[in-house]
Design a protein around this motif. Structure first.
Motif, PDB file in Angstrom:
ATOM      1  N   ASP A  73       6.948 -22.868  -1.839  1.00  0.00           N
ATOM      2  CA  ASP A  73       5.564 -22.467  -1.634  1.00  0.00           C
ATOM      3  C   ASP A  73       4.646 -23.366  -2.464  1.00  0.00           C
ATOM      4  N   LEU A  74       3.564 -23.793  -1.845  1.00  0.00           N
ATOM      5  CA  LEU A  74       2.632 -24.656  -2.585  1.00  0.00           C
ATOM      6  C   LEU A  74       1.616 -23.855  -3.402  1.00  0.00           C
ATOM      7  N   GLY A  75       1.716 -22.545  -3.334  1.00  0.00           N
ATOM      8  CA  GLY A  75       0.877 -21.720  -4.195  1.00  0.00           C
ATOM      9  C   GLY A  75      -0.267 -21.039  -3.475  1.00  0.00           C
ATOM     10  N   ASP A  76      -0.532 -21.442  -2.222  1.00  0.00           N
ATOM     11  CA  ASP A  76      -1.629 -20.797  -1.485  1.00  0.00           C
ATOM     12  C   ASP A  76      -1.101 -19.656  -0.612  1.00  0.00           C
ATOM     13  N   GLY A  77       0.205 -19.451  -0.658  1.00  0.00           N
ATOM     14  CA  GLY A  77       0.800 -18.373   0.133  1.00  0.00           C
ATOM     15  C   GLY A  77       0.928 -18.728   1.605  1.00  0.00           C
ATOM     16  N   ILE A  78       0.502 -19.905   1.983  1.00  0.00           N
ATOM     17  CA  ILE A  78       0.534 -20.318   3.397  1.00  0.00           C
ATOM     18  C   ILE A  78       1.415 -21.562   3.578  1.00  0.00           C
ATOM     19  N   THR A  79       1.075 -22.591   2.800  1.00  0.00           N
ATOM     20  CA  THR A  79       1.750 -23.880   3.002  1.00  0.00           C
ATOM     21  C   THR A  79       3.112 -23.906   2.322  1.00  0.00           C
ATOM     22  N   ARG A  80       4.107 -24.290   3.104  1.00  0.00           N
ATOM     23  CA  ARG A  80       5.444 -24.450   2.555  1.00  0.00           C
ATOM     24  C   ARG A  80       5.891 -25.887   2.784  1.00  0.00           C
ATOM     25  N   ALA A  81       6.500 -26.448   1.760  1.00  0.00           N
ATOM     26  CA  ALA A  81       6.936 -27.843   1.855  1.00  0.00           C
ATOM     27  C   ALA A  81       8.427 -27.917   1.581  1.00  0.00           C
ATOM     28  N   ARG A  82       9.065 -28.948   2.115  1.00  0.00           N
ATOM     29  CA  ARG A  82      10.504 -29.110   1.891  1.00  0.00           C
ATOM     30  C   ARG A  82      10.752 -29.923   0.624  1.00  0.00           C
ATOM     31  N   CYS A  83      11.726 -29.471  -0.147  1.00  0.00           N
ATOM     32  CA  CYS A  83      12.006 -30.090  -1.447  1.00  0.00           C
ATOM     33  C   CYS A  83      13.521 -30.202  -1.622  1.00  0.00           C
ATOM     34  N   LEU A  84      13.981 -31.266  -2.241  1.00  0.00           N
ATOM     35  CA  LEU A  84      15.425 -31.428  -2.459  1.00  0.00           C
ATOM     36  C   LEU A  84      15.970 -30.315  -3.353  1.00  0.00           C
ATOM     37  N   ARG A  85      17.216 -29.978  -3.134  1.00  0.00           N
ATOM     38  CA  ARG A  85      17.904 -29.006  -3.992  1.00  0.00           C
ATOM     39  C   ARG A  85      18.218 -29.641  -5.340  1.00  0.00           C
ATOM     40  N   ALA A  86      18.356 -28.787  -6.348  1.00  0.00           N
ATOM     41  CA  ALA A  86      18.606 -29.270  -7.713  1.00  0.00           C
ATOM     42  C   ALA A  86      19.846 -30.167  -7.790  1.00  0.00           C
ATOM     43  N   GLU A  87      20.931 -29.728  -7.126  1.00  0.00           N
ATOM     44  CA  GLU A  87      22.179 -30.504  -7.248  1.00  0.00           C
ATOM     45  C   GLU A  87      22.042 -31.906  -6.643  1.00  0.00           C
ATOM     46  N   HIS A  88      21.216 -32.014  -5.597  1.00  0.00           N
ATOM     47  CA  HIS A  88      21.024 -33.336  -5.004  1.00  0.00           C
ATOM     48  C   HIS A  88      20.123 -34.203  -5.879  1.00  0.00           C
ATOM     49  N   ILE A  89      19.130 -33.588  -6.514  1.00  0.00           N
ATOM     50  CA  ILE A  89      18.267 -34.359  -7.425  1.00  0.00           C
ATOM     51  C   ILE A  89      19.118 -34.931  -8.566  1.00  0.00           C
ATOM     52  N   VAL A  90      20.010 -34.092  -9.109  1.00  0.00           N
ATOM     53  CA  VAL A  90      20.863 -34.542 -10.216  1.00  0.00           C
ATOM     54  C   VAL A  90      21.814 -35.650  -9.737  1.00  0.00           C
TER      55      VAL A  90
END
Lengths: 61, 187
Positions: free
Chosen positions: B109-126
């Motif tokens: 969630d981007l914080g506005d309760g509406i917009t959602r964005a895709r983000c890498l999982r922690a294990e993939h970032i590591v």
């Protein structure tokens, strides 16, 4: 000097507070962290500009 | 001009079919799990289909550039496209690890309760940080472990699948850390 023995201060409290600060910042929401990054970037802007100017003025090679 | 607005533009690019599947990567993705650290740009991992693929094998950003221009973003610097004041780097998937990371990205969630964005999982970032291997990547791994922000079992699986276990052990040795994944390998 104290007979060759020197008393150093105990910094563990400082390190513990710093770790607590890191934990607090890590617990912020993603939106709060985005805003923190905006602020960080604004504060670092003069440093980044100076670094880029230095890079530009450096002779090639 | 804020990073949240920049990400919203990336979400729009995806909704309009310009970039297809995407995920926030790099330092901004790490932000979802650990404390904020300074970064100068936003990395977006995207599938190669989003690029114009020349016969020479050269990948061109034509479709993305056109999509951004339609939205009024035409400035480009050496560090990427300037979107809402932030340079954005579109990175094509360049390995099976990237491919898996993109496929398994999570929505945030981007914080506005509406917009959602895709983000890498922690294990993939590591895992990606381990593979890239710059000092700042190693510091990022340290931070994930310090905050217990990565699922060790999942990380163990990713590292095994992508032949990164030797790099992991080497990093543990260099960092003077006990191998946090040793127990995972035993079970």
């Amino acid at each position: 000097m104290n007979g060759g023995h020197k008393d150093y201060p105990d910094n563990s409290g400082i390190h513990a507070r710093k770790a607590a600060g890191r934990r607090q910042r890590a617990a912020l929401t993603f939106a709060e962290k985005l805003a923190a990054l905006d602020a960080l970037r604004a504060r670092a802007a003069p440093i980044v500009r100076a670094r880029k100017a230095r890079e530009r003025s450096r002779p090639p090679g | 001009m804020t990073l949240a607005r920049t990400i919203e533009v990336v979400v729009r690019l995806s909704r309009e079919g310009v970039i297809g599947n995407y995920a926030i990567a790099g330092a901004v993705a790490a932000l979802n799990y650990i404390e904020p650290t300074f970064t100068e740009d936003l990395d977006i991992l995207i599938s190669v289909e989003a690029f114009e693929n020349r016969q020479s094998g050269l990948l061109l950003l034509g479709p993305i550039e056109a999509g951004l221009a339609r939205m009024g973003y035409t400035r480009r610097s050496d560090v990427g496209y300037e979107i809402e004041g932030w340079p954005v780097q579109f990175l094509p998937v360049a390995s099976p690890l990237d491919e898996e990371a993109l496929a398994q990205a999570v929505e945030i969630d981007l914080g506005d309760g509406i917009t959602r964005a895709r983000c890498l999982r922690a294990e993939h970032i590591v895992a990606i940080a381990l593979k890239v291997g710059r000092p700042k990547d190693f510091a990022r791994i340290e931070s994930f472990l310090e905050h217990s922000a990565v699922d060790l079992r999942a990380l163990n699986g990713v590292l095994e699948r992508h032949n990164l276990m030797a790099s992991w052990r080497a990093w543990c040795l260099k960092a003077g850390r006990k191998d946090a994944l040793a127990d995972e390998r035993r079970t």
